[in-house]
Design a protein around this motif. Sequence first.
Motif, PDB file in Angstrom:
ATOM      1  N   SER A  71       0.919  -1.176  -0.406  1.00  0.00           N
ATOM      2  CA  SER A  71       0.253   0.143  -0.246  1.00  0.00           C
ATOM      3  C   SER A  71       0.772   1.396  -0.370  1.00  0.00           C
ATOM      4  O   SER A  71       0.549   2.401  -0.699  1.00  0.00           O
ATOM      5  CB  SER A  71      -0.485   0.485   1.529  1.00  0.00           C
ATOM      6  N   LYS A  72       1.827   0.902   0.412  1.00  0.00           N
ATOM      7  CA  LYS A  72       3.222   2.261   0.465  1.00  0.00           C
ATOM      8  C   LYS A  72       3.414   2.850  -0.312  1.00  0.00           C
ATOM      9  O   LYS A  72       3.361   3.979  -1.224  1.00  0.00           O
ATOM     10  CB  LYS A  72       4.282   2.018   1.678  1.00  0.00           C
ATOM     11  N   ILE A  73       3.746   1.657  -1.384  1.00  0.00           N
ATOM     12  CA  ILE A  73       4.165   2.353  -2.227  1.00  0.00           C
ATOM     13  C   ILE A  73       3.298   1.919  -3.970  1.00  0.00           C
ATOM     14  O   ILE A  73       3.078   3.261  -4.554  1.00  0.00           O
ATOM     15  CB  ILE A  73       4.586   0.637  -3.571  1.00  0.00           C
ATOM     16  N   ARG A  74       2.005   1.871  -3.385  1.00  0.00           N
ATOM     17  CA  ARG A  74       0.627   2.128  -4.273  1.00  0.00           C
ATOM     18  C   ARG A  74       0.295   3.902  -4.903  1.00  0.00           C
ATOM     19  O   ARG A  74       0.184   4.843  -4.801  1.00  0.00           O
ATOM     20  CB  ARG A  74      -0.094   1.068  -4.169  1.00  0.00           C
ATOM     21  N   ASN A  75       0.466   3.976  -2.524  1.00  0.00           N
ATOM     22  CA  ASN A  75      -0.281   5.650  -2.813  1.00  0.00           C
ATOM     23  C   ASN A  75       0.744   6.283  -2.729  1.00  0.00           C
ATOM     24  O   ASN A  75       0.957   7.360  -3.341  1.00  0.00           O
ATOM     25  CB  ASN A  75      -0.426   5.612  -1.152  1.00  0.00           C
ATOM     26  N   ARG A  76       2.044   6.061  -2.500  1.00  0.00           N
ATOM     27  CA  ARG A  76       3.547   7.197  -2.869  1.00  0.00           C
ATOM     28  C   ARG A  76       3.314   7.704  -3.974  1.00  0.00           C
ATOM     29  O   ARG A  76       4.335   8.196  -4.569  1.00  0.00           O
ATOM     30  CB  ARG A  76       4.309   7.300  -2.411  1.00  0.00           C
ATOM     31  N   ASN A  77       3.458   6.127  -5.180  1.00  0.00           N
ATOM     32  CA  ASN A  77       3.925   6.153  -6.654  1.00  0.00           C
ATOM     33  C   ASN A  77       2.686   5.215  -7.178  1.00  0.00           C
ATOM     34  O   ASN A  77       3.160   4.290  -7.581  1.00  0.00           O
ATOM     35  CB  ASN A  77       5.283   6.128  -7.141  1.00  0.00           C
ATOM     36  N   LEU A  78       1.405   6.153  -7.914  1.00  0.00           N
ATOM     37  CA  LEU A  78       0.729   5.607  -8.516  1.00  0.00           C
ATOM     38  C   LEU A  78       0.813   5.151  -9.858  1.00  0.00           C
ATOM     39  O   LEU A  78       0.942   3.872 -10.293  1.00  0.00           O
ATOM     40  CB  LEU A  78      -0.346   6.241  -8.646  1.00  0.00           C
ATOM     41  N   ARG A  79       1.593   5.837 -10.431  1.00  0.00           N
ATOM     42  CA  ARG A  79       2.692   5.843 -11.678  1.00  0.00           C
ATOM     43  C   ARG A  79       3.180   4.176 -11.903  1.00  0.00           C
ATOM     44  O   ARG A  79       2.566   4.090 -13.064  1.00  0.00           O
ATOM     45  CB  ARG A  79       3.144   6.502 -12.062  1.00  0.00           C
ATOM     46  N   LEU A  80       4.154   4.530 -10.698  1.00  0.00           N
ATOM     47  CA  LEU A  80       4.764   2.856 -10.898  1.00  0.00           C
ATOM     48  C   LEU A  80       3.700   1.893 -10.730  1.00  0.00           C
ATOM     49  O   LEU A  80       3.541   0.724 -10.816  1.00  0.00           O
ATOM     50  CB  LEU A  80       5.651   3.075  -9.432  1.00  0.00           C
ATOM     51  N   HIS A  81       3.117   2.247  -9.635  1.00  0.00           N
ATOM     52  CA  HIS A  81       1.469   1.229  -9.543  1.00  0.00           C
ATOM     53  C   HIS A  81       1.724   0.547 -10.695  1.00  0.00           C
ATOM     54  O   HIS A  81       1.154  -0.775 -10.791  1.00  0.00           O
ATOM     55  CB  HIS A  81       0.645   1.310  -8.085  1.00  0.00           C
ATOM     56  N   ARG A  82       0.980   1.497 -11.787  1.00  0.00           N
ATOM     57  CA  ARG A  82       0.365   1.680 -13.097  1.00  0.00           C
ATOM     58  C   ARG A  82       1.106   0.976 -13.883  1.00  0.00           C
ATOM     59  O   ARG A  82       0.711  -0.636 -14.526  1.00  0.00           O
ATOM     60  CB  ARG A  82      -0.422   2.306 -13.433  1.00  0.00           C
ATOM     61  N   VAL A  83       2.858   0.981 -13.848  1.00  0.00           N
ATOM     62  CA  VAL A  83       3.971   0.403 -14.739  1.00  0.00           C
ATOM     63  C   VAL A  83       3.579  -1.056 -14.351  1.00  0.00           C
ATOM     64  O   VAL A  83       3.839  -2.142 -15.363  1.00  0.00           O
ATOM     65  CB  VAL A  83       4.611   1.700 -14.719  1.00  0.00           C
ATOM     66  N   ILE A  84       4.104  -1.255 -13.071  1.00  0.00           N
ATOM     67  CA  ILE A  84       3.914  -3.024 -12.725  1.00  0.00           C
ATOM     68  C   ILE A  84       3.312  -3.339 -13.102  1.00  0.00           C
ATOM     69  O   ILE A  84       3.183  -4.585 -13.114  1.00  0.00           O
ATOM     70  CB  ILE A  84       4.300  -3.212 -11.503  1.00  0.00           C
ATOM     71  N   GLY A  85       1.545  -3.046 -12.744  1.00  0.00           N
ATOM     72  CA  GLY A  85       0.561  -3.631 -13.213  1.00  0.00           C
ATOM     73  C   GLY A  85       0.369  -4.279 -14.469  1.00  0.00           C
ATOM     74  O   GLY A  85       0.468  -5.074 -14.415  1.00  0.00           O
ATOM     75  N   LYS A  86       1.216  -3.407 -15.446  1.00  0.00           N
ATOM     76  CA  LYS A  86       1.004  -3.203 -16.648  1.00  0.00           C
ATOM     77  C   LYS A  86       1.973  -4.768 -17.364  1.00  0.00           C
ATOM     78  O   LYS A  86       1.340  -5.482 -18.108  1.00  0.00           O
ATOM     79  CB  LYS A  86       1.040  -2.187 -17.573  1.00  0.00           C
ATOM     80  N   LEU A  87       2.791  -4.476 -16.773  1.00  0.00           N
ATOM     81  CA  LEU A  87       3.691  -5.927 -16.639  1.00  0.00           C
ATOM     82  C   LEU A  87       3.466  -6.904 -16.588  1.00  0.00           C
ATOM     83  O   LEU A  87       3.738  -7.819 -17.259  1.00  0.00           O
ATOM     84  CB  LEU A  87       5.035  -4.832 -15.974  1.00  0.00           C
ATOM     85  N   TYR A  88       2.579  -6.549 -14.848  1.00  0.00           N
ATOM     86  CA  TYR A  88       2.314  -7.929 -14.970  1.00  0.00           C
ATOM     87  C   TYR A  88       1.206  -8.699 -15.346  1.00  0.00           C
ATOM     88  O   TYR A  88       1.260 -10.068 -15.838  1.00  0.00           O
ATOM     89  CB  TYR A  88       2.232  -8.000 -13.292  1.00  0.00           C
ATOM     90  N   ILE A  89       0.674  -8.078 -15.310  1.00  0.00           N
ATOM     91  CA  ILE A  89      -0.651  -8.896 -16.229  1.00  0.00           C
ATOM     92  C   ILE A  89      -0.811  -9.281 -17.868  1.00  0.00           C
ATOM     93  O   ILE A  89      -0.576 -10.088 -18.296  1.00  0.00           O
ATOM     94  CB  ILE A  89      -2.189  -7.707 -16.898  1.00  0.00           C
ATOM     95  N   ILE A  90       0.860  -8.819 -18.703  1.00  0.00           N
ATOM     96  CA  ILE A  90       0.885  -8.757 -19.490  1.00  0.00           C
ATOM     97  C   ILE A  90       1.927 -10.130 -19.701  1.00  0.00           C
ATOM     98  O   ILE A  90       1.711 -11.705 -20.284  1.00  0.00           O
ATOM     99  CB  ILE A  90       1.907  -8.136 -20.769  1.00  0.00           C
ATOM    100  N   THR A  91       2.674  -9.881 -18.758  1.00  0.00           N
ATOM    101  CA  THR A  91       3.017 -11.758 -18.374  1.00  0.00           C
ATOM    102  C   THR A  91       2.581 -12.615 -17.354  1.00  0.00           C
ATOM    103  O   THR A  91       3.045 -13.986 -18.107  1.00  0.00           O
ATOM    104  CB  THR A  91       4.644 -11.036 -17.626  1.00  0.00           C
ATOM    105  N   ALA A  92       1.754 -12.825 -16.864  1.00  0.00           N
ATOM    106  CA  ALA A  92       0.703 -13.400 -16.186  1.00  0.00           C
ATOM    107  C   ALA A  92       0.006 -14.435 -17.469  1.00  0.00           C
ATOM    108  O   ALA A  92      -0.236 -15.378 -17.059  1.00  0.00           O
ATOM    109  CB  ALA A  92       0.284 -13.039 -15.510  1.00  0.00           C
ATOM    110  N   LEU A  93      -0.208 -13.373 -18.122  1.00  0.00           N
ATOM    111  CA  LEU A  93      -1.163 -14.197 -19.369  1.00  0.00           C
ATOM    112  C   LEU A  93      -0.198 -14.494 -20.004  1.00  0.00           C
ATOM    113  O   LEU A  93      -0.976 -15.816 -20.555  1.00  0.00           O
ATOM    114  CB  LEU A  93      -1.681 -12.899 -19.980  1.00  0.00           C
TER     115      LEU A  93
END
Length: 214
Positions: A71-93
């Motif tokens: 939650s700290k990373i997500r709240n402090r840097n939402l842009r980073l959270h979104r970038v890592i999220g996109k990376l996770y979704i692509i690699t997980a699929l």
Amino acid sequence: MIKKILWLCIAFLAILISLYAIVYLVMGLRFGIEETKSDVLLSNTFYRIGFYTHIIFAAIALLVGWVQFSSKIRNRNLRLHRVIGKLYIITALLGSMGGICIGFSSTGGLVPATGFISLGLVWFYSTLRGYLTILDKKIEQHQRIMIYSYACCFAGVTLRAYLPFLIMYFDDFISAYKVVAWLCWVPNLVVASLIIRLIETERHRQIRPCPKSK
């Protein structure tokens, strides 16, 4: 404090097992469980593509996915959270699709094949569903479904944790492999469900209005 310790344990194990994929890139297919496969299968182009797609992209998903639950990373840097999220979704699929493909050639026959293919399907569905919910800005639903997605991804850790003990218990690799094909991910989903319930209970407590004093 307990949450932080658990999060750090998950992070450590995820990083450790994700680096395990490097061994296959260095050693080739003749390593670990792949030693039980026939030369004909290992030389098959489609199997090799499925295998390397699975281990490479699943390893990346495992490596980056745990960060999203901070939650700290997500709240402090939402842009980073979104970038890592996109990376996770692509690699997980991609990782789940690779897992489904090689699942049909699982050592031990129908039981482990069904287990691993089911894991791949659940992982693919939960990841895709998580992506679609965030596009619809359904944040709470997105958070819940992504916990299930990473629980499937974490099967790479639990499989390697359980398998040695199962081999010792059954004194037979094939029997152990049939069990671990299901044990590595079904209990993970149960734990994920419990975690979601705890989160929702805590959330309801926070938003519950304080009783007015008379």
